[in-house]
Design an enzyme around this catalytic site. Structure first.
Site, mmCIF file in Angstrom:
data_model
loop_
_atom_site.group_PDB
_atom_site.id
_atom_site.type_symbol
_atom_site.label_atom_id
_atom_site.label_comp_id
_atom_site.label_asym_id
_atom_site.label_seq_id
_atom_site.Cartn_x
_atom_site.Cartn_y
_atom_site.Cartn_z
ATOM 1 N N ALA A 12 0.811 -1.384 -0.264
ATOM 2 C CA ALA A 12 0.381 0.062 0.225
ATOM 3 C C ALA A 12 1.158 1.511 0.146
ATOM 4 C CB ALA A 12 -1.202 -0.017 0.970
ATOM 5 N N ASP A 13 0.629 2.684 0.042
ATOM 6 C CA ASP A 13 0.550 3.683 -0.318
ATOM 7 C C ASP A 13 0.920 3.969 0.853
ATOM 8 O OD1 ASP A 13 1.368 6.297 -1.450
ATOM 9 O OD2 ASP A 13 -0.273 7.348 -0.336
ATOM 10 N N TRP A 16 4.085 2.050 1.723
ATOM 11 C CA TRP A 16 4.982 2.878 1.781
ATOM 12 C C TRP A 16 6.340 3.768 1.638
ATOM 13 C CZ3 TRP A 16 8.795 0.937 -2.376
ATOM 14 C CH2 TRP A 16 9.679 2.164 -3.058
ATOM 15 N N ARG A 18 5.085 5.710 4.109
ATOM 16 C CA ARG A 18 5.144 5.411 6.250
ATOM 17 C C ARG A 18 5.427 4.305 7.293
ATOM 18 N NH1 ARG A 18 5.442 10.758 5.472
ATOM 19 N NH2 ARG A 18 4.484 11.692 5.466
ATOM 20 N N TYR A 57 -0.973 -13.698 -0.056
ATOM 21 C CA TYR A 57 -1.245 -12.993 1.664
ATOM 22 C C TYR A 57 -1.216 -14.271 1.802
ATOM 23 C CZ TYR A 57 -2.956 -8.357 -0.647
ATOM 24 O OH TYR A 57 -3.462 -6.886 -1.798
ATOM 25 N N LYS A 96 -5.927 1.499 9.710
ATOM 26 C CA LYS A 96 -7.818 1.756 10.537
ATOM 27 C C LYS A 96 -8.432 1.624 8.969
ATOM 28 C CE LYS A 96 -8.075 5.730 8.528
ATOM 29 N NZ LYS A 96 -8.098 5.226 7.328
ATOM 30 N N ARG A 164 -10.339 5.208 -2.074
ATOM 31 C CA ARG A 164 -11.693 6.066 -1.577
ATOM 32 C C ARG A 164 -12.157 6.280 -2.717
ATOM 33 N NH1 ARG A 164 -6.681 6.211 -0.271
ATOM 34 N NH2 ARG A 164 -5.714 6.627 1.975
ATOM 35 N N TYR A 234 -7.248 20.704 3.026
ATOM 36 C CA TYR A 234 -6.600 19.663 4.979
ATOM 37 C C TYR A 234 -6.953 20.311 5.858
ATOM 38 C CZ TYR A 234 -3.803 17.575 7.824
ATOM 39 O OH TYR A 234 -3.186 16.821 9.055
ATOM 40 N N THR A 254 -1.829 14.170 11.614
ATOM 41 C CA THR A 254 -0.005 14.231 10.842
ATOM 42 C C THR A 254 0.848 15.130 11.239
ATOM 43 O OG1 THR A 254 -1.295 15.416 9.169
ATOM 44 C CG2 THR A 254 -2.346 13.369 9.092
HETATM 45 N N1 LIG Z 1 -2.693 5.220 9.750
HETATM 46 C C1 LIG Z 1 -2.120 6.065 8.616
HETATM 47 O O1 LIG Z 1 -2.129 7.026 8.945
HETATM 48 C C2 LIG Z 1 -3.604 5.803 6.961
HETATM 49 C C3 LIG Z 1 -3.230 6.465 6.425
HETATM 50 C C4 LIG Z 1 -3.541 6.224 4.922
HETATM 51 C C5 LIG Z 1 -3.861 5.260 4.747
HETATM 52 N N2 LIG Z 1 -4.658 4.000 5.560
HETATM 53 C C6 LIG Z 1 -5.731 2.751 6.028
HETATM 54 O O2 LIG Z 1 -4.357 2.413 4.794
HETATM 55 C C7 LIG Z 1 -4.495 1.043 4.190
HETATM 56 C C8 LIG Z 1 -4.671 1.627 2.917
HETATM 57 O O3 LIG Z 1 -4.761 2.993 1.734
HETATM 58 P P1 LIG Z 1 -3.328 2.880 1.086
HETATM 59 O O4 LIG Z 1 -4.167 4.555 1.140
HETATM 60 O O5 LIG Z 1 -2.386 3.034 1.484
HETATM 61 O O6 LIG Z 1 -3.885 2.330 -0.199
HETATM 62 P P2 LIG Z 1 -3.893 2.079 -1.715
HETATM 63 O O7 LIG Z 1 -2.058 2.285 -1.080
HETATM 64 O O8 LIG Z 1 -4.880 1.646 -2.589
HETATM 65 O O9 LIG Z 1 -3.077 0.653 -0.871
HETATM 66 C C9 LIG Z 1 -4.030 -0.815 -0.443
HETATM 67 C C10 LIG Z 1 -3.262 -1.919 -0.919
HETATM 68 O O10 LIG Z 1 -4.488 -3.149 -0.506
HETATM 69 C C11 LIG Z 1 -3.755 -4.153 -1.585
HETATM 70 N N3 LIG Z 1 -5.303 -4.197 -2.046
HETATM 71 C C12 LIG Z 1 -5.851 -5.958 -1.974
HETATM 72 N N4 LIG Z 1 -7.199 -5.724 -2.916
HETATM 73 C C13 LIG Z 1 -7.103 -4.872 -3.088
HETATM 74 C C14 LIG Z 1 -8.471 -4.279 -3.952
HETATM 75 N N5 LIG Z 1 -9.142 -4.864 -4.374
HETATM 76 N N6 LIG Z 1 -8.026 -2.979 -4.374
HETATM 77 C C15 LIG Z 1 -6.856 -2.299 -4.214
HETATM 78 N N7 LIG Z 1 -5.941 -3.119 -3.787
HETATM 79 C C16 LIG Z 1 -6.364 -4.005 -3.573
HETATM 80 C C17 LIG Z 1 -3.293 -3.604 -2.512
HETATM 81 O O11 LIG Z 1 -2.143 -4.438 -2.461
HETATM 82 P P3 LIG Z 1 -1.062 -5.298 -3.556
HETATM 83 O O12 LIG Z 1 -1.828 -4.673 -4.381
HETATM 84 O O13 LIG Z 1 -0.002 -5.110 -3.680
HETATM 85 O O14 LIG Z 1 -1.692 -6.688 -3.176
HETATM 86 C C18 LIG Z 1 -3.272 -2.101 -2.018
HETATM 87 O O15 LIG Z 1 -1.685 -1.881 -2.467
HETATM 88 C C19 LIG Z 1 -6.297 1.692 4.201
HETATM 89 O O16 LIG Z 1 -7.492 1.204 5.232
HETATM 90 C C20 LIG Z 1 -6.833 3.215 4.750
HETATM 91 O O17 LIG Z 1 -7.557 3.880 5.722
HETATM 92 C C21 LIG Z 1 -4.166 4.579 6.966
#
Ligand SMILES: NC(=O)c1ccc[n+]([C@@H]2O[C@H](COP(=O)([O-])OP(=O)(O)OC[C@H]3O[C@@H](n4cnc5c(N)ncnc54)[C@H](OP(=O)(O)O)[C@@H]3O)[C@@H](O)[C@H]2O)c1
Length: 324
Positions: A12-13, A16, A18, A57, A96, A164, A234, A254
Site C-alpha cells: 500500500a501507499d 511505502w 510511512r 497474502y 484503520k 477511497r 486540509y 498528521t
Molecule cells: N494510519 C494512517 O496514517 C493511514 C493513512 C492512509 C491510509 N490508511 C489506511 O491504510 C489502508 C491502505 O490505504 P492506502 O491509501 O495506502 O491504499 P492503497 O495504496 O490503495 O493500498 C491498498 C493496498 O491493498 C491491496 N489490495 C488488495 N486488494 C485490493 C483491491 N481489490 N483493490 C485495491 N487494492 C487492493 C493492494 O496491495 P497489492 O496490490 O500489493 O496486493 C494495495 O496496494 C486503508 O485501510 C487506509 O484506510 C492509514
C-alpha cells in the site's frame, strides 16, 4: 529477546511512505516477507525495506518465520485478512479502519484474546505525546468543566482510481478519515458516547460519501461536533471547550516527525502556547506493537476501544441523513 519477524499483506501507499520505513528502521523488528497480489510490486518493496518478496497474502501467513503481520488493505478487506492472520497465530497491526461493524470488531478482539495474539488498529495519532499534554491540562482544571469537543479531519481530493472512491472496497469519507474525529471524541469524552445525529454527503457517480458531520453526546453532558471530508482543504485539528477556557490542538492527526507541536490554551482571558518536542508517531506505533506482543503492554491502539470505535462508526452510518 529476538526481533519480531514481520510480514506485510499488501504493498500500500501508506506502507511505502510511512509504516514500512518505521518498521524497517526499528531495532526490535525484522521485515521478513512482503506480500502483494503483484510479484513485481512485492520485489520493489522488498528491495527497499528488506525481506523476501511474496506473491499473495496467504503465502505470507503460511510462513513459520513470520510472527506478526502489518495489514494495510482497503477498508473492506482489513477485517477478513486480520481474521485469517489471527487464525494463523500471527500478531496483527491492522490499518484503520479495522472494520465498521461492532459485531465484527468484537469477534476479532475475542479471537485475538483467545489466541493470545496482539491486535492493534493503526490510529497512529494516539501515540503522539501532545494528547497527554491535553490530558494533563484537563486534569489540572485549566479550562474548568469540559463542555464540548470539536474535531475535524479533512483532506484534499485523491485521483479517481483511489480506493477511497470505491464503494465495493468500503471507500468514502467516514471510513477514510471520519474515524479520526470519532476516535478523538472517544479518547477525550468516552466511553458511552451516543450518536445524536449525522449527515453524509454522497457522490452520485461513485456512491461513496465524500464528507460528513456527526453530533455525539457524552454521559456527563458534554457534546462533540465532528467533521470529515475527502475533497476539502486540509485540516486535522480539535478543540476542547470548558467552562473557563479552551484548548486547541491544531496539528492533531498528521504532525510530521520533525514538527514541534503547539497546543493553545485560553483560560480566564489569557492565551498560552505549550510546545511539544518533535515526535515520530509511526515509530511509536511500532514500539507499542512490539511491547504489546512481548508483554501485553496496554496501548490506545488496542483493547475495547477497537469495539467502541467500530460501534460509533456503525451508528453514525445508521443514523445519517444523506445528501448529494
Ligand atoms: N494510519 C494512517 O496514517 C493511514 C493513512 C492512509 C491510509 N490508511 C489506511 O491504510 C489502508 C491502505 O490505504 P492506502 O491509501 O495506502 O491504499 P492503497 O495504496 O490503495 O493500498 C491498498 C493496498 O491493498 C491491496 N489490495 C488488495 N486488494 C485490493 C483491491 N481489490 N483493490 C485495491 N487494492 C487492493 C493492494 O496491495 P497489492 O496490490 O500489493 O496486493 C494495495 O496496494 C486503508 O485501510 C487506509 O484506510 C492509514
Amino acid at each position: 529477546m529476538g526481533r519480531v519477524r514481520m510480514g506485510v499483506l499488501g504493498c500500500a501507499d501508506i506502507a511505502w511512505r510511512r509504516m514500512l520505513p518505521a518498521l524497517a528502521a526499528h531495532p526490535a523488528v525484522e521485515v521478513v516477507a512482503v506480500g502483494s497480489r503483484d510479484g513485481a510490486k512485492a520485489a520493489a518493496f522488498a528491495e527497499r525495506f528488506g525481506g523476501e518478496p511474496v506473491t499473495g497474502y496467504e503465502a505470507v501467513l503460511g510462513r513459520s518465520d513470520v510472527d506478526a503481520v502489518y495489514v494495510p488493505l482497503p477498508p473492506a478487506l482489513n477485517a477478513g485478512w486480520t481474521r485469517r492472520a489471527l487464525e494463523a497465530d500471527k500478531h496483527v497491526l491492522c490499518e484503520k479502519p479495522l472494520t465498521g461493524s461492532a459485531r465484527q470488531a468484537s469477534e476479532l478482539w475475542d479471537l485475538a484474546r483467545a489466541r493470545d495474539r496482539a491486535l492493534f488498529e493503526n490510529y497512529m495519532f494516539l501515540c503522539h505525546p501532545q494528547h497527554q499534554v491535553v490530558d494533563a491540562l484537563l486534569a489540572a482544571g485549566r479550562i474548568g468543566q469540559l463542555r464540548s469537543l470539536n474535531a475535524e479531519f479533512t483532506i484534499p481530493g485523491k485521483p479517481s482510481d483511489d480506493i477511497r472512491h470505491r464503494r465495493d472496497l468500503d471507500g468514502g469519507a467516514l471510513t477514510g478519515v471520519g474515524g479520526y474525529p470519532l476516535r478523538t471524541a472517544l479518547r477525550h469524552l468516552g466511553p458511552g458516547l451516543g450518536v445524536a445525529g449525522a449527515h453524509l454527503t454522497s457522490d452520485p457517480r461513485t456512491g461513496v460519501d465524500t464528507g460528513g458531520a456527526a453530533l455525539l453526546t457524552a454521559p456527563g453532558g458534554a457534546v462533540a461536533q465532528l467533521g470529515f471530508g475527502l475533497e476539502h482543504a486540509y485540516r486535522g485539528r480539535y478543540e476542547l471547550t470548558g467552562s473557563r477556557g479552551r484548548i486547541l490542538v491544531p496539528r492533531a492527526y498528521t504532525p510530521p516527525a520533525d514538527h514541534t507541536a503547539v497546543i493553545h490554551l485560553e483560560h480566564d482571558g489569557s492565551h498560552e502556547e505549550l510546545l511539544v518536542p518533535p515526535h515520530d508517531q509511526f515509530r511509536s506505533v511500532v514500539t507499542a506493537f512490539v511491547e504489546g506482543i512481548r508483554s501485553g503492554a496496554p496501548s490506545p491502539l488496542t483493547g475495547g476501544a477497537l469495539v467502541e470505535q467500530a460501534r460509533l462508526a456503525e451508528e453514525v452510518r445508521a443514523v445519517a441523513l444523506r445528501g448529494r
